[in-house]
Structure formats: C-alpha cells, structure tokens
Design an enzyme around this catalytic site. Structure first.
Site, short mmCIF file in Angstrom:
data_model
loop_
_atom_site.label_atom_id
_atom_site.label_comp_id
_atom_site.label_asym_id
_atom_site.label_seq_id
_atom_site.Cartn_x
_atom_site.Cartn_y
_atom_site.Cartn_z
N ASN A 105 -4.02 12.74 0.41
CA ASN A 105 -5.41 13.09 0.11
C ASN A 105 -5.85 14.34 0.88
O ASN A 105 -6.48 15.24 0.33
CB ASN A 105 -6.33 11.93 0.48
CG ASN A 105 -6.80 11.15 -0.73
OD1 ASN A 105 -6.68 11.59 -1.86
ND2 ASN A 105 -7.33 9.96 -0.48
N HIS A 129 -8.70 14.76 -3.23
CA HIS A 129 -8.92 13.40 -3.72
C HIS A 129 -8.59 13.24 -5.21
O HIS A 129 -8.19 12.16 -5.65
CB HIS A 129 -10.37 12.98 -3.46
CG HIS A 129 -10.66 12.75 -2.01
ND1 HIS A 129 -10.32 11.59 -1.36
CD2 HIS A 129 -11.22 13.55 -1.07
CE1 HIS A 129 -10.67 11.66 -0.10
NE2 HIS A 129 -11.22 12.85 0.12
N GLU A 163 -5.88 2.52 -1.06
CA GLU A 163 -4.51 2.59 -1.58
C GLU A 163 -3.79 1.25 -1.45
O GLU A 163 -2.57 1.19 -1.54
CB GLU A 163 -3.72 3.67 -0.84
CG GLU A 163 -3.37 3.37 0.60
CD GLU A 163 -4.47 3.70 1.59
OE1 GLU A 163 -4.16 3.87 2.78
OE2 GLU A 163 -5.65 3.78 1.20
N ASP A 177 0.84 -1.20 0.00
CA ASP A 177 0.00 0.00 0.00
C ASP A 177 0.87 1.25 0.00
O ASP A 177 2.07 1.21 0.31
CB ASP A 177 -1.05 -0.01 1.11
CG ASP A 177 -0.48 0.21 2.50
OD1 ASP A 177 0.71 0.51 2.63
OD2 ASP A 177 -1.25 0.09 3.47
N ASP A 210 -6.20 10.36 -6.56
CA ASP A 210 -6.48 9.41 -7.65
C ASP A 210 -5.31 9.36 -8.64
O ASP A 210 -4.97 8.29 -9.15
CB ASP A 210 -7.75 9.82 -8.39
CG ASP A 210 -9.01 9.54 -7.58
OD1 ASP A 210 -8.92 8.83 -6.55
OD2 ASP A 210 -10.09 10.02 -7.98
#
Length: 342
Positions: free
Chosen positions: A215, A220, A250, A207, A224
């Site tokens: 974030n 956000h 993630e 991760d 992404d």
C-alpha cells in the site's frame, strides 16, 4: 475467442461465468430461510402442484434451497430437468415428461418422484447468468396456463431479489465475500449444526504478507487490486460449500463445513499456493508477487464459539508469520490454550 451468446440480457454457454455468479451468493449448502420457504409455499398453493423447488445448479449437482414434495436436498445434475432449463432463455415447459424423448427415460420420471409435468423458470442474476430455476412439478400430465407461468416468472425474480439482498446485507463491499459480522454469524450457526449432526468443521485464517508495504509503495488503489486478486485466487481453489469472509483490511477467513482438519489443511494449502502464483503489474511497471500466511484450526469441541475458533486460528497464523511468512501452521489444541477443554 468465441463471444458468449447473449439472448436479451441472458448469457448462455459460459459455464465458468455461470458458476462464478452462483458461488458469489455463497448460498449452497446453507440452511432453510423464510423468504425462500415462503416462495415455494406460495407456488405449492397457487399452482396446486405436489412438488416445487428453488433449485440451484452446481457443477455436478442440483441443490434445493427450498423444496416441497421432495425427500432429498440434492440430486445429480445429469438427471436434473433444471439443467435443461438453464440452457434456454425462456421457461422450460414439459406437459408430459413420459411422452417427451428428452425425459422419458429419466430416472426421476420412471421412478421417484415420478415427474410427469414440469415448469421451470430460470433464476437470472443481474449480470445475466442462469444460476438455477424456480420449478413447479406435477405427478400427472398437465398444461401450465399462461398466468401460471407468469406467476412463476414473477416469483423467480423475487428469489433473485432476495439473493441479492442477502448478498448486499452480508458482504464486504470491495471483495463481495462475507462481511466479518455475517461470517461470524454463519460460523456460529454451522457450529450448532455440526453439534446436532456430529459433523466436523474447520477454519483457516490468513492475511496478505507485507501488505502495508504494498500500500505504501504503490498506493491504495493497487492495494485494493491485490486484495481482490487474492480473493479470486482463493474462490477458484475451494469447494462450493466453503465460506470466505473478510475480517478487515488484508485479513480473511475460510470456513470448511463437514471437513476434517487434514482436508482443511489441504484446501488452505491450495489457496496459499494459488496466492503465491499471483503476478501483478504495479502502476510504475514493477512486477509484484503476493504471498499470504495461514493458520488452520479445527472445531475440537462443540462448546466452542466462533470467537474461540478465531483465537485458535489466529495463534497459528501468528506462528506462520514469525516462522518466515508464506506458510501454513495448524492450531495447537492443548490445555494451555483452552484450559476448560482438558
């Protein structure tokens, strides 16, 4: 930079783009599936050819997703008729390979499977890349009629449609990699196949480090972008047969088939370093560096399930996080983790 030639919607002479389109389907080295088997059976019956195949062109091999009349599941790309077929926008028709200077000395003509007549229709992805062919092959010279070529063309579109449905049903919307459900199902199938063939198998779970902070700081939409950049970095550094899935948020996981633990560690470390090299510019102009932590786990017993492997890899990932992040740890196969394995 030279612009990619486009004939209609078909893109030629862009091998990196073509391979990326092929790998997006994550279909190489998968088992038989009914829709593709149905297509080759249909071609076999209607065209009355002893050989036909759904053929996908990898970097250095042709691999058959479905086939009739062939004893092998792949061959070197350099001898593949289909390799020639994807270099043009229209179907490749060869009435007599023995009389065609392009193929007369080809080992598939002079030896098994003794190809003489060939008709190959490219499999064209929605973004215009020819990822392979649907081909019909005869062992004697033959002129393929116009209606037969039209049939092949329609069936080739069915193959691509099925690949697209397969992709949409089992992929994560943001990244295009396998969804959690589909990846877990695939792993379970691969464990069963490994047990049948006494093969090795490993997974790597990872991760993105401090992703919540990214974030919260940059929004956000930028988060992404980070996720997609991490996925692209990994896909560029694993072999085609590896399966990448998004477990959620993630968190991601890689499946390495027919792969010993040490090989999986090397592959996962390549991904970690590729992620470490990512540099992105945030909306406020900040340069953002990205890292990820990895946990690698081997299939040490064929009685394990996909959930068992995830647990083992997750424990290793936990250790990587608590040892400072941006590092890789290997799952500890021990009786205190899986008492029944002792």
């Amino acid at each position: 930079m030279k612009e990619t030639p486009v004939l209609g919607r078909v893109k030629l002479n862009d091998e990196p783009g073509r391979l990326a389109a092929l790998y997006r389907y994550q279909v190489l080295d998968t088992g038989p599936e009914r829709p593709f088997e149905t297509v080759v059976s249909l071609i076999e019956d209607l065209l009355e050819t002893p050989i036909c195949a759904v053929n996908l062109l990898d970097a250095d091999r042709q691999w058959f997703k479905a086939r009739r009349g062939l004893d092998v599941c792949e061959t070197a790309r350099e001898i593949a008729f289909c390799s020639q077929a994807i270099e043009q926008a229209e179907p490749l028709i060869v009435p007599d390979a023995a009389a065609d200077p392009r193929f007369a000395e080809n080992s598939m003509v002079t030896g098994e499977p003794h190809i003489r007549a060939y008709a190959g229709v490219p499999l064209v992805s929605p973004d215009g890349y020819q990822i392979g062919t649907l081909c019909a092959i005869d062992t004697k010279p033959r002129d393929f009629a116009e209606h037969e070529i039209k049939l092949l063309t329609k069936c080739a579109k069915l193959v691509v449609d099925e690949l697209e449905l397969r992709l949409q049903a089992g992929t994560d919307e943001l990244t295009g990699v396998m969804s959690r459900r589909y990846w877990m199902m695939t792993v379970q199938e691969e464990i069963q196949r490994a047990a049948r063939n006494a093969n090795l198998l490993s997974i790597a779970m990872f991760d993105i480090d401090k992703f919540k902070r990214i974030n919260d700081t940059y929004g956000h939409a930028f988060g992404d972008l980070v996720i997609k950049s991490v996925v692209n970095a990994c896909l560029e550094h694993v072999r085609a047969g590896s399966k990448l899935g998004r477990l959620g948020g993630e968190e991601f996981v890689l499946l390495f088939t027919e792969c010993a633990l040490d090989q999986a560690v090397v592959a996962a470390e390549r991904c970690r370093r590729a992620i470490e090299d990512i540099r992105l510019t945030a909306p406020n102009g900040d340069e953002v560096r990205v890292t990820a932590s990895f946990g690698v786990a081997p299939l040490f017993s064929y009685s394990l399930s996909s959930d068992d492997l995830i647990e083992l890899a997750d424990r290793a990932l936990y250790r990587a996080k608590h040892a400072g992040r941006n590092r890789l740890e290997v799952g500890q196969v021990a009786a205190n983790i899986y008492p029944d394995s002792a």
